[in-house]
Design a protein around this motif. Structure first.
Motif, PDB file in Angstrom:
ATOM      1  N   PRO A  69       0.804  -1.229   0.000  1.00 40.26           N
ATOM      2  CA  PRO A  69       0.000   0.000   0.000  1.00 40.26           C
ATOM      3  C   PRO A  69       0.836   1.278   0.000  1.00 40.26           C
ATOM      4  N   ARG A  70       1.319   1.645  -1.170  1.00 37.60           N
ATOM      5  CA  ARG A  70       2.146   2.848  -1.278  1.00 37.60           C
ATOM      6  C   ARG A  70       2.019   3.447  -2.675  1.00 37.60           C
ATOM      7  N   ILE A  71       2.442   4.681  -2.779  1.00 40.12           N
ATOM      8  CA  ILE A  71       2.471   5.391  -4.055  1.00 40.12           C
ATOM      9  C   ILE A  71       3.848   5.180  -4.680  1.00 40.12           C
ATOM     10  N   ILE A  72       3.858   4.818  -5.967  1.00 43.85           N
ATOM     11  CA  ILE A  72       5.133   4.652  -6.676  1.00 43.85           C
ATOM     12  C   ILE A  72       5.349   5.736  -7.733  1.00 43.85           C
ATOM     13  N   SER A  73       4.312   6.511  -8.012  1.00 47.43           N
ATOM     14  CA  SER A  73       4.412   7.556  -9.025  1.00 47.43           C
ATOM     15  C   SER A  73       3.397   8.649  -8.710  1.00 47.43           C
ATOM     16  N   VAL A  74       3.831   9.903  -8.835  1.00 50.64           N
ATOM     17  CA  VAL A  74       2.937  11.038  -8.615  1.00 50.64           C
ATOM     18  C   VAL A  74       3.035  11.965  -9.815  1.00 50.64           C
ATOM     19  N   GLU A  75       1.886  12.369 -10.305  1.00 50.56           N
ATOM     20  CA  GLU A  75       1.825  13.313 -11.411  1.00 50.56           C
ATOM     21  C   GLU A  75       0.870  14.423 -11.017  1.00 50.56           C
ATOM     22  N   LEU A  76       1.288  15.655 -11.260  1.00 52.19           N
ATOM     23  CA  LEU A  76       0.411  16.808 -11.059  1.00 52.19           C
ATOM     24  C   LEU A  76      -0.067  17.271 -12.404  1.00 52.19           C
ATOM     25  N   ASP A  77      -1.344  17.622 -12.492  1.00 53.64           N
ATOM     26  CA  ASP A  77      -1.908  18.123 -13.737  1.00 53.64           C
ATOM     27  C   ASP A  77      -1.239  19.448 -14.083  1.00 53.64           C
ATOM     28  N   GLU A  78      -0.413  19.437 -15.096  1.00 56.32           N
ATOM     29  CA  GLU A  78       0.351  20.625 -15.480  1.00 56.32           C
ATOM     30  C   GLU A  78      -0.560  21.785 -15.889  1.00 56.32           C
ATOM     31  N   ALA A  79      -1.732  21.503 -16.396  1.00 61.13           N
ATOM     32  CA  ALA A  79      -2.648  22.568 -16.802  1.00 61.13           C
ATOM     33  C   ALA A  79      -3.164  23.349 -15.588  1.00 61.13           C
TER      34      ALA A  79
ATOM     35  N   LEU B  15      -0.536   7.906  -8.754  1.00 62.30           N
ATOM     36  CA  LEU B  15      -1.475   8.951  -8.366  1.00 62.30           C
ATOM     37  C   LEU B  15      -1.300  10.166  -9.264  1.00 62.30           C
ATOM     38  N   LYS B  16      -2.418  10.643  -9.795  1.00 69.56           N
ATOM     39  CA  LYS B  16      -2.432  11.910 -10.533  1.00 69.56           C
ATOM     40  C   LYS B  16      -3.379  12.847  -9.800  1.00 69.56           C
ATOM     41  N   LEU B  17      -2.891  14.037  -9.465  1.00 71.11           N
ATOM     42  CA  LEU B  17      -3.690  15.036  -8.769  1.00 71.11           C
ATOM     43  C   LEU B  17      -3.983  16.200  -9.691  1.00 71.11           C
ATOM     44  N   SER B  18      -5.228  16.675  -9.644  1.00 64.73           N
ATOM     45  CA  SER B  18      -5.611  17.865 -10.395  1.00 64.73           C
ATOM     46  C   SER B  18      -6.708  18.592  -9.635  1.00 64.73           C
ATOM     47  N   VAL B  19      -6.906  19.846  -9.991  1.00 66.85           N
ATOM     48  CA  VAL B  19      -7.973  20.644  -9.393  1.00 66.85           C
ATOM     49  C   VAL B  19      -8.902  21.082 -10.510  1.00 66.85           C
ATOM     50  N   THR B  20     -10.191  20.811 -10.335  1.00 68.36           N
ATOM     51  CA  THR B  20     -11.202  21.199 -11.293  1.00 68.36           C
ATOM     52  C   THR B  20     -12.409  21.730 -10.532  1.00 68.36           C
ATOM     53  N   GLU B  21     -12.801  22.960 -10.859  1.00 70.91           N
ATOM     54  CA  GLU B  21     -14.003  23.570 -10.274  1.00 70.91           C
ATOM     55  C   GLU B  21     -14.044  23.444  -8.752  1.00 70.91           C
TER      56      GLU B  21
ATOM     57  N   ASP C 242      -6.844  10.740  -9.235  1.00 68.54           N
ATOM     58  CA  ASP C 242      -6.922   9.618 -10.167  1.00 68.54           C
ATOM     59  C   ASP C 242      -5.896   8.586  -9.709  1.00 68.54           C
ATOM     60  N   ILE C 243      -6.408   7.483  -9.214  1.00 70.11           N
ATOM     61  CA  ILE C 243      -5.560   6.430  -8.660  1.00 70.11           C
ATOM     62  C   ILE C 243      -5.558   5.263  -9.632  1.00 70.11           C
ATOM     63  N   SER C 244      -4.372   4.841 -10.004  1.00 77.57           N
ATOM     64  CA  SER C 244      -4.267   3.675 -10.881  1.00 77.57           C
ATOM     65  C   SER C 244      -3.308   2.665 -10.262  1.00 77.57           C
ATOM     66  N   ARG C 245      -3.337   1.494 -10.831  1.00 79.28           N
ATOM     67  CA  ARG C 245      -2.500   0.399 -10.347  1.00 79.28           C
ATOM     68  C   ARG C 245      -1.092   0.513 -10.922  1.00 79.28           C
ATOM     69  N   GLU C 246      -0.227  -0.340 -10.476  1.00 71.75           N
ATOM     70  CA  GLU C 246       1.163  -0.317 -10.918  1.00 71.75           C
ATOM     71  C   GLU C 246       1.276  -0.390 -12.439  1.00 71.75           C
ATOM     72  N   ASP C 247       0.403  -1.182 -13.064  1.00 70.56           N
ATOM     73  CA  ASP C 247       0.450  -1.346 -14.525  1.00 70.56           C
ATOM     74  C   ASP C 247      -0.251  -0.209 -15.279  1.00 70.56           C
ATOM     75  N   GLY C 248      -0.773   0.784 -14.550  1.00 73.98           N
ATOM     76  CA  GLY C 248      -1.434   1.926 -15.167  1.00 73.98           C
ATOM     77  C   GLY C 248      -2.935   1.773 -15.333  1.00 73.98           C
ATOM     78  N   SER C 249      -3.461   0.595 -15.055  1.00 71.60           N
ATOM     79  CA  SER C 249      -4.913   0.412 -15.176  1.00 71.60           C
ATOM     80  C   SER C 249      -5.622   1.155 -14.038  1.00 71.60           C
ATOM     81  N   PRO C 250      -6.807   1.716 -14.325  1.00 73.39           N
ATOM     82  CA  PRO C 250      -7.501   2.529 -13.319  1.00 73.39           C
ATOM     83  C   PRO C 250      -7.901   1.717 -12.091  1.00 73.39           C
TER      84      PRO C 250
END
Length: 160
Positions: A4-14, A56-62, A68-76
């Motif tokens: 149970p850990r995060i291996i990748s973090v992405e911030l929404d550049e937009a 994990l991908k983090l973004s802010v909308t409205e 957005d959490i996905s598995r190690e293989d990238g599947s949602p």
């Protein structure tokens, strides 16, 4: 096997409209430290027993923080949406104290810098506790993970 850990973090550049060297450094350190050591356990049963690791991908909308959490293989895995209303004040306070801190490290005495840094840590700690509270029943995280995630939430709020 559970991991149970995060291996990748992405911030929404937009979402990030302005950056300076201090903010970039905060972002880099928070992501590096987060990936090196974290506890991140989504609590929703997906029916197949998958228990990490996660991307994990983090973004802010409205006014909402999208996880957005996905598995190690990238599947949602799942998408979690958190309202940011309760974070507005802590984010504002954190920005204000960070601005004071960045100015102080350039011209203040060591004692003044230490005082501002203690206040900065206090605001950061309170915000981390709030994040843990808001994720209760959704995602289990530890305190250091919450602190690092709050830093990234702040980076996503920079709009000028």
């Amino acid at each position: 096997m559970s991991d149970p850990r995060i291996i990748s973090v992405e911030l929404d550049e937009a979402t990030i409209l302005r950056r300076n060297a201090d903010i970039e450094q905060e972002r880099r350190v928070a992501i590096f430290d987060l990936i090196e050591d974290n506890v991140f356990k989504p609590l929703r049963d997906m029916g197949d027993g998958y228990a990490g690791p996660y991307r994990l991908k983090l973004s802010v909308t409205e006014g909402r923080l999208i996880w957005d959490i996905s598995r190690e293989d990238g599947s949602p895995q799942e998408t979690l949406i958190l309202g940011l209303g309760r974070f507005q004040r802590p984010v504002r306070e954190y920005f204000a104290i960070c601005d004071s801190y960045y100015q102080a490290i350039r011209k203040a005495t060591a004692s003044e810098i230490e005082t501002i840094d203690m206040a900065r840590r206090g605001v950061h700690n309170a915000a981390a506790e709030l994040l843990i509270e808001r994720l209760e029943g959704k995602i289990e995280i530890d305190f250091p993970t919450a602190r690092r995630l709050f830093t990234l939430i702040c980076v996503l709020h920079i709009k000028q």
